[in-house]
Design a protein around this motif. Sequence first.
Motif, PDB file in Angstrom:
ATOM      1  N   VAL A  39       0.794  -1.134   0.023  1.00  0.00           N
ATOM      2  CA  VAL A  39       0.095   0.063  -0.011  1.00  0.00           C
ATOM      3  C   VAL A  39       0.925   1.198  -0.009  1.00  0.00           C
ATOM      4  CG1 VAL A  39      -1.869  -1.254   1.237  1.00  0.00           C
ATOM      5  CG2 VAL A  39      -0.098   0.147   2.422  1.00  0.00           C
ATOM      6  N   ARG A  40       0.283   2.497   0.042  1.00  0.00           N
ATOM      7  CA  ARG A  40       1.089   3.665  -0.203  1.00  0.00           C
ATOM      8  C   ARG A  40       0.388   4.873   0.345  1.00  0.00           C
ATOM      9  NH1 ARG A  40       1.885   6.547  -5.952  1.00  0.00           N
ATOM     10  NH2 ARG A  40       2.552   8.078  -4.271  1.00  0.00           N
ATOM     11  N   ALA A 121      10.782   0.013  -8.866  1.00  0.00           N
ATOM     12  CA  ALA A 121      10.852  -1.338  -8.682  1.00  0.00           C
ATOM     13  C   ALA A 121       9.465  -1.702  -8.007  1.00  0.00           C
ATOM     14  CB  ALA A 121      12.016  -2.003  -7.674  1.00  0.00           C
ATOM     15  N   TRP A 122       8.916  -0.480  -7.362  1.00  0.00           N
ATOM     16  CA  TRP A 122       7.673  -0.720  -6.509  1.00  0.00           C
ATOM     17  C   TRP A 122       6.350   0.224  -6.844  1.00  0.00           C
ATOM     18  CZ3 TRP A 122       7.361  -4.702  -3.143  1.00  0.00           C
ATOM     19  CH2 TRP A 122       8.531  -5.367  -2.782  1.00  0.00           C
ATOM     20  N   ARG A 123       6.774   1.278  -7.542  1.00  0.00           N
ATOM     21  CA  ARG A 123       5.644   2.123  -7.656  1.00  0.00           C
ATOM     22  C   ARG A 123       4.212   1.734  -8.432  1.00  0.00           C
ATOM     23  NH1 ARG A 123       9.112   5.988 -11.729  1.00  0.00           N
ATOM     24  NH2 ARG A 123       9.157   4.620 -13.639  1.00  0.00           N
ATOM     25  N   ASP A 124       4.290   0.617  -8.822  1.00  0.00           N
ATOM     26  CA  ASP A 124       3.081   0.129  -9.785  1.00  0.00           C
ATOM     27  C   ASP A 124       2.199  -0.832  -9.183  1.00  0.00           C
ATOM     28  OD1 ASP A 124       3.651   1.574 -11.737  1.00  0.00           O
ATOM     29  OD2 ASP A 124       4.658   0.421 -13.049  1.00  0.00           O
ATOM     30  N   ARG A 125       2.962  -1.330  -7.925  1.00  0.00           N
ATOM     31  CA  ARG A 125       2.406  -2.545  -6.906  1.00  0.00           C
ATOM     32  C   ARG A 125       1.335  -2.023  -5.940  1.00  0.00           C
ATOM     33  NH1 ARG A 125       7.522  -6.523  -5.883  1.00  0.00           N
ATOM     34  NH2 ARG A 125       8.822  -5.801  -7.339  1.00  0.00           N
ATOM     35  N   PRO A 126       1.217  -1.040  -5.428  1.00  0.00           N
ATOM     36  CA  PRO A 126       0.280  -0.706  -4.436  1.00  0.00           C
ATOM     37  C   PRO A 126      -1.062  -0.889  -4.899  1.00  0.00           C
ATOM     38  CG  PRO A 126       2.061   0.916  -4.450  1.00  0.00           C
ATOM     39  CD  PRO A 126       2.182   0.450  -5.643  1.00  0.00           C
ATOM     40  N   ALA A 127      -1.868  -1.599  -3.762  1.00  0.00           N
ATOM     41  CA  ALA A 127      -3.160  -1.882  -3.970  1.00  0.00           C
ATOM     42  C   ALA A 127      -4.101  -0.625  -4.132  1.00  0.00           C
ATOM     43  CB  ALA A 127      -3.721  -2.759  -2.840  1.00  0.00           C
ATOM     44  N   ALA A 131      -5.742   5.907  -5.597  1.00  0.00           N
ATOM     45  CA  ALA A 131      -6.090   7.021  -4.715  1.00  0.00           C
ATOM     46  C   ALA A 131      -4.913   8.127  -4.772  1.00  0.00           C
ATOM     47  CB  ALA A 131      -5.846   6.625  -3.209  1.00  0.00           C
ATOM     48  N   TYR A 132      -3.704   7.882  -5.635  1.00  0.00           N
ATOM     49  CA  TYR A 132      -2.649   8.784  -5.756  1.00  0.00           C
ATOM     50  C   TYR A 132      -2.402   8.897  -7.391  1.00  0.00           C
ATOM     51  CZ  TYR A 132      -2.179   8.582  -0.906  1.00  0.00           C
ATOM     52  OH  TYR A 132      -2.508   8.471   0.480  1.00  0.00           O
ATOM     53  N   ALA A 133      -3.368   8.659  -8.079  1.00  0.00           N
ATOM     54  CA  ALA A 133      -3.493   8.793  -9.401  1.00  0.00           C
ATOM     55  C   ALA A 133      -2.677  10.299  -9.920  1.00  0.00           C
ATOM     56  CB  ALA A 133      -4.606   8.850 -10.307  1.00  0.00           C
ATOM     57  N   GLU A 134      -3.063  11.465  -8.900  1.00  0.00           N
ATOM     58  CA  GLU A 134      -2.635  12.571  -8.839  1.00  0.00           C
ATOM     59  C   GLU A 134      -2.165  12.867  -7.513  1.00  0.00           C
ATOM     60  OE1 GLU A 134      -5.449  15.375 -10.309  1.00  0.00           O
ATOM     61  OE2 GLU A 134      -5.589  14.557 -12.243  1.00  0.00           O
ATOM     62  N   ASP A 135      -1.194  13.957  -7.229  1.00  0.00           N
ATOM     63  CA  ASP A 135      -0.750  14.231  -5.995  1.00  0.00           C
ATOM     64  C   ASP A 135      -1.712  14.947  -5.275  1.00  0.00           C
ATOM     65  OD1 ASP A 135       1.781  13.190  -6.363  1.00  0.00           O
ATOM     66  OD2 ASP A 135       2.629  15.156  -7.304  1.00  0.00           O
ATOM     67  N   HIS A 136      -1.818  14.588  -3.921  1.00  0.00           N
ATOM     68  CA  HIS A 136      -2.843  15.397  -2.993  1.00  0.00           C
ATOM     69  C   HIS A 136      -2.033  16.912  -2.578  1.00  0.00           C
ATOM     70  CE1 HIS A 136      -4.547  11.326  -1.361  1.00  0.00           C
ATOM     71  NE2 HIS A 136      -4.860  11.332  -2.738  1.00  0.00           N
TER      72      HIS A 136
END
Length: 290
Positions: A39-40, A121-127, A131-136
């Motif tokens: 998760v992220r 290596a990890w940025r595409d894996r969070p379930a 929710a972060y398609a765009e920066d908050h």
Amino acid sequence: MYEKDDPRSALATATAPRPDSGAAIAAAQYLDLRTAGVVRAQNVILVHTEARAGDELDNGTLEGELAVIVTGASPAFTVRTGGEALRVAEPGLVVVPPGPSRISVEGDGPLVRLVEATEPAWRDRPANAAAYAEDHPRVALLERWPQPAGEPGVRFYPLSKVPQDPKRFGRIFRTRSFMVNFLPEQDGPRDPHKLSPHSHDDFEQLSLAVQGEYVHHIRTPWLNDSAVWREDEHVRIGSPSVTVIPPPTVHTSEASDPGVNQLIDIFSPPRTDFSEKPGWVLNADDYPMP
């Protein structure tokens, strides 16, 4: 906000005026790590693994540091980098320098890894990546803090070296990108008459539940547009789980299990207000402030 005997009552951010930007306020996220292991938040990815003896966990080749949160339930393991191997067999925080690394696991139990949210290596894996398609807009983007002192290498900060101290708030360690606060174990439910509702201006809080059960109480401030108002939330969640608490929501967490309850709070980038309190950050000599 805080009781007088709460160490956080003396933080500069506890009483500072807070002008509001008017930007949209994100929703809180409640993530069960038994079903969503990666998760992220905006700046950090959390990887929860129910490791088994003999597992070889490949961390990839990272551009930033890796942090490994080791709890009392975690198995012993060895961190291996290009030229170093360090065995860890007790609770604490491990910090691994950039580059390739892997973890050789000796037993069964949970391991939690933290990497920067931009790691290829990890940025595409969070379930919860959607929710972060765009920066908050209310969350400050990560800018790494200064390089650590001394020679590069794997660092381990065991909790056994730093007993609890009521004058500090938990046991806090930081890296260039993360701050991890091991909060004390709570025996039984928290006193509902002694909660600590508070808010943060520009950073998310990840509350990682590693034992027991919690009710997260979260209130979203009202903006001018009533169409985006939210009801107060009182969400009960067990462990292992992580709750992502966005700014500037008012929040407090209430331990509710009759047994042992424990939270570990995670922030990215490290908190300046905690870092400015003398003695609070236990590895401050290794990781200087900007």
